[in-house]
Design a protein around this motif. Structure first.
Motif, PDB file in Angstrom:
ATOM      1  N   SER A  44       0.868  -1.171   0.000  1.00 23.61           N
ATOM      2  CA  SER A  44       0.000   0.000   0.000  1.00 23.61           C
ATOM      3  C   SER A  44       0.907   1.224   0.000  1.00 23.61           C
ATOM      4  CB  SER A  44      -0.934  -0.012   1.204  1.00 23.61           C
ATOM      5  OG  SER A  44      -0.209  -0.063   2.406  1.00 23.61           O
ATOM      6  N   PRO A  45       0.393   2.383  -0.396  1.00 25.06           N
ATOM      7  CA  PRO A  45       1.249   3.575  -0.501  1.00 25.06           C
ATOM      8  C   PRO A  45       1.881   3.973   0.834  1.00 25.06           C
ATOM      9  CG  PRO A  45      -0.898   3.970  -1.501  1.00 25.06           C
ATOM     10  CD  PRO A  45      -0.976   2.665  -0.773  1.00 25.06           C
ATOM     11  N   LYS A  46       3.076   4.525   0.737  1.00 23.10           N
ATOM     12  CA  LYS A  46       3.720   5.100   1.917  1.00 23.10           C
ATOM     13  C   LYS A  46       2.959   6.365   2.297  1.00 23.10           C
ATOM     14  CE  LYS A  46       8.365   3.664   0.547  1.00 23.10           C
ATOM     15  NZ  LYS A  46       9.683   4.166   0.081  1.00 23.10           N
ATOM     16  N   LYS A  47       3.031   6.744   3.551  1.00 24.34           N
ATOM     17  CA  LYS A  47       2.370   7.952   4.033  1.00 24.34           C
ATOM     18  C   LYS A  47       2.786   9.148   3.176  1.00 24.34           C
ATOM     19  CE  LYS A  47       1.349  10.661   8.072  1.00 24.34           C
ATOM     20  NZ  LYS A  47       1.337  10.712   9.511  1.00 24.34           N
ATOM     21  N   GLY A  48       1.812   9.888   2.683  1.00 25.93           N
ATOM     22  CA  GLY A  48       2.073  11.065   1.863  1.00 25.93           C
ATOM     23  C   GLY A  48       2.037  10.796   0.371  1.00 25.93           C
ATOM     24  N   ASP A  49       2.057   9.525  -0.033  1.00 21.09           N
ATOM     25  CA  ASP A  49       1.980   9.169  -1.453  1.00 21.09           C
ATOM     26  C   ASP A  49       0.541   8.785  -1.796  1.00 21.09           C
ATOM     27  OD1 ASP A  49       4.664   9.605  -1.944  1.00 21.09           O
ATOM     28  OD2 ASP A  49       5.209   7.493  -1.751  1.00 21.09           O
ATOM     29  N   CYS A  50       0.170   9.008  -3.050  1.00 21.81           N
ATOM     30  CA  CYS A  50      -1.210   8.725  -3.461  1.00 21.81           C
ATOM     31  C   CYS A  50      -1.411   7.288  -3.895  1.00 21.81           C
ATOM     32  CB  CYS A  50      -1.626   9.658  -4.592  1.00 21.81           C
ATOM     33  SG  CYS A  50      -0.693   9.444  -6.123  1.00 21.81           S
ATOM     34  N   CYS A  51      -0.338   6.616  -4.303  1.00 23.16           N
ATOM     35  CA  CYS A  51      -0.516   5.266  -4.833  1.00 23.16           C
ATOM     36  C   CYS A  51       0.781   4.464  -4.709  1.00 23.16           C
ATOM     37  CB  CYS A  51      -0.976   5.313  -6.286  1.00 23.16           C
ATOM     38  SG  CYS A  51       0.284   5.877  -7.435  1.00 23.16           S
ATOM     39  N   VAL A  52       0.678   3.177  -4.993  1.00 23.40           N
ATOM     40  CA  VAL A  52       1.844   2.302  -4.884  1.00 23.40           C
ATOM     41  C   VAL A  52       2.916   2.640  -5.915  1.00 23.40           C
ATOM     42  CG1 VAL A  52       0.650   0.400  -3.753  1.00 23.40           C
ATOM     43  CG2 VAL A  52       0.724   0.483  -6.247  1.00 23.40           C
ATOM     44  N   PHE A  53       2.533   3.188  -7.065  1.00 25.74           N
ATOM     45  CA  PHE A  53       3.531   3.546  -8.073  1.00 25.74           C
ATOM     46  C   PHE A  53       4.383   4.722  -7.604  1.00 25.74           C
ATOM     47  CE2 PHE A  53       0.350   1.296 -10.625  1.00 25.74           C
ATOM     48  CZ  PHE A  53       1.165   0.322 -11.162  1.00 25.74           C
ATOM     49  N   VAL A  59       8.489   5.264 -11.895  1.00 24.73           N
ATOM     50  CA  VAL A  59       7.841   6.417 -12.516  1.00 24.73           C
ATOM     51  C   VAL A  59       6.617   6.775 -11.685  1.00 24.73           C
ATOM     52  CG1 VAL A  59       6.704   7.256 -14.615  1.00 24.73           C
ATOM     53  CG2 VAL A  59       8.594   5.655 -14.802  1.00 24.73           C
ATOM     54  N   ALA A  60       6.399   8.060 -11.444  1.00 22.40           N
ATOM     55  CA  ALA A  60       5.194   8.499 -10.736  1.00 22.40           C
ATOM     56  C   ALA A  60       3.957   8.200 -11.573  1.00 22.40           C
ATOM     57  CB  ALA A  60       5.278   9.990 -10.453  1.00 22.40           C
ATOM     58  N   CYS A  61       2.819   8.082 -10.918  1.00 20.68           N
ATOM     59  CA  CYS A  61       1.569   7.768 -11.618  1.00 20.68           C
ATOM     60  C   CYS A  61       1.193   8.883 -12.605  1.00 20.68           C
ATOM     61  CB  CYS A  61       0.448   7.523 -10.616  1.00 20.68           C
ATOM     62  SG  CYS A  61      -0.066   8.965  -9.676  1.00 20.68           S
ATOM     63  N   PRO A  62       0.393   8.568 -13.623  1.00 26.09           N
ATOM     64  CA  PRO A  62       0.025   9.552 -14.642  1.00 26.09           C
ATOM     65  C   PRO A  62      -0.585  10.852 -14.108  1.00 26.09           C
ATOM     66  CG  PRO A  62      -0.439   7.384 -15.485  1.00 26.09           C
ATOM     67  CD  PRO A  62      -0.053   7.212 -14.027  1.00 26.09           C
ATOM     68  N   PRO A  63      -1.486  10.826 -13.102  1.00 26.60           N
ATOM     69  CA  PRO A  63      -1.997  12.111 -12.607  1.00 26.60           C
ATOM     70  C   PRO A  63      -0.895  13.004 -12.030  1.00 26.60           C
ATOM     71  CG  PRO A  63      -3.476  10.353 -11.960  1.00 26.60           C
ATOM     72  CD  PRO A  63      -2.236   9.700 -12.535  1.00 26.60           C
ATOM     73  N   VAL A  64       0.074  12.423 -11.355  1.00 23.10           N
ATOM     74  CA  VAL A  64       1.193  13.207 -10.811  1.00 23.10           C
ATOM     75  C   VAL A  64       2.080  13.707 -11.954  1.00 23.10           C
ATOM     76  CG1 VAL A  64       3.279  13.103  -9.400  1.00 23.10           C
ATOM     77  CG2 VAL A  64       1.147  12.114  -8.534  1.00 23.10           C
ATOM     78  N   GLN A  65       2.322  12.873 -12.959  1.00 23.24           N
ATOM     79  CA  GLN A  65       3.111  13.299 -14.116  1.00 23.24           C
ATOM     80  C   GLN A  65       2.440  14.491 -14.812  1.00 23.24           C
ATOM     81  OE1 GLN A  65       4.444  10.215 -16.925  1.00 23.24           O
ATOM     82  NE2 GLN A  65       3.778   8.725 -15.381  1.00 23.24           N
ATOM     83  N   LYS A  66       1.122  14.428 -14.934  1.00 19.37           N
ATOM     84  CA  LYS A  66       0.383  15.443 -15.683  1.00 19.37           C
ATOM     85  C   LYS A  66       0.251  16.757 -14.923  1.00 19.37           C
ATOM     86  CE  LYS A  66      -4.088  16.317 -17.807  1.00 19.37           C
ATOM     87  NZ  LYS A  66      -5.486  15.956 -17.799  1.00 19.37           N
ATOM     88  N   ASP A  67      -0.192  16.669 -13.676  1.00 17.22           N
ATOM     89  CA  ASP A  67      -0.537  17.883 -12.927  1.00 17.22           C
ATOM     90  C   ASP A  67       0.366  18.169 -11.742  1.00 17.22           C
ATOM     91  OD1 ASP A  67      -2.801  18.245 -14.582  1.00 17.22           O
ATOM     92  OD2 ASP A  67      -3.965  16.869 -13.346  1.00 17.22           O
ATOM     93  N   GLY A  68       1.276  17.264 -11.445  1.00 16.16           N
ATOM     94  CA  GLY A  68       2.129  17.456 -10.288  1.00 16.16           C
ATOM     95  C   GLY A  68       1.425  17.131  -8.987  1.00 16.16           C
TER      96      GLY A  68
END
Length: 74
Positions: A44-53, A59-68
């Protein structure tokens, strides 16, 4: 300036056994759980992260890549 294309695959590494595997990421949702293909550990995600990726991937997940920010952010 044009933004670079989103990367839709990430190599996720299990912190327990070190096994890594390339996975395709969802483009519009957070993936909160991932089961290691080697040892079966449920990540499961570490505290403060939105997802396991964002926690265990190369690579960060697509929403983070797109909008930060994550798709789970308000």
């Amino acid at each position: 300036m044009t933004k670079s294309a989103q990367v839709l695959t990430s190599r996720i590494t299990c912190p327990l056994c070190g096994h890594d595997h390339t996975e395709t990421m969802p483009i519009d949702a957070c993936q909160w759980f991932y089961q290691c293909k080697n040892c079966g550990e449920l990540l499961s995600p570490k505290k403060g992260d939105c997802c396991v990726f964002c926690s265990y991937g190369t690579v960060a997940c697509p929403p983070v890549q797109k909008d930060g920010k994550s798709c789970c952010s308000s």
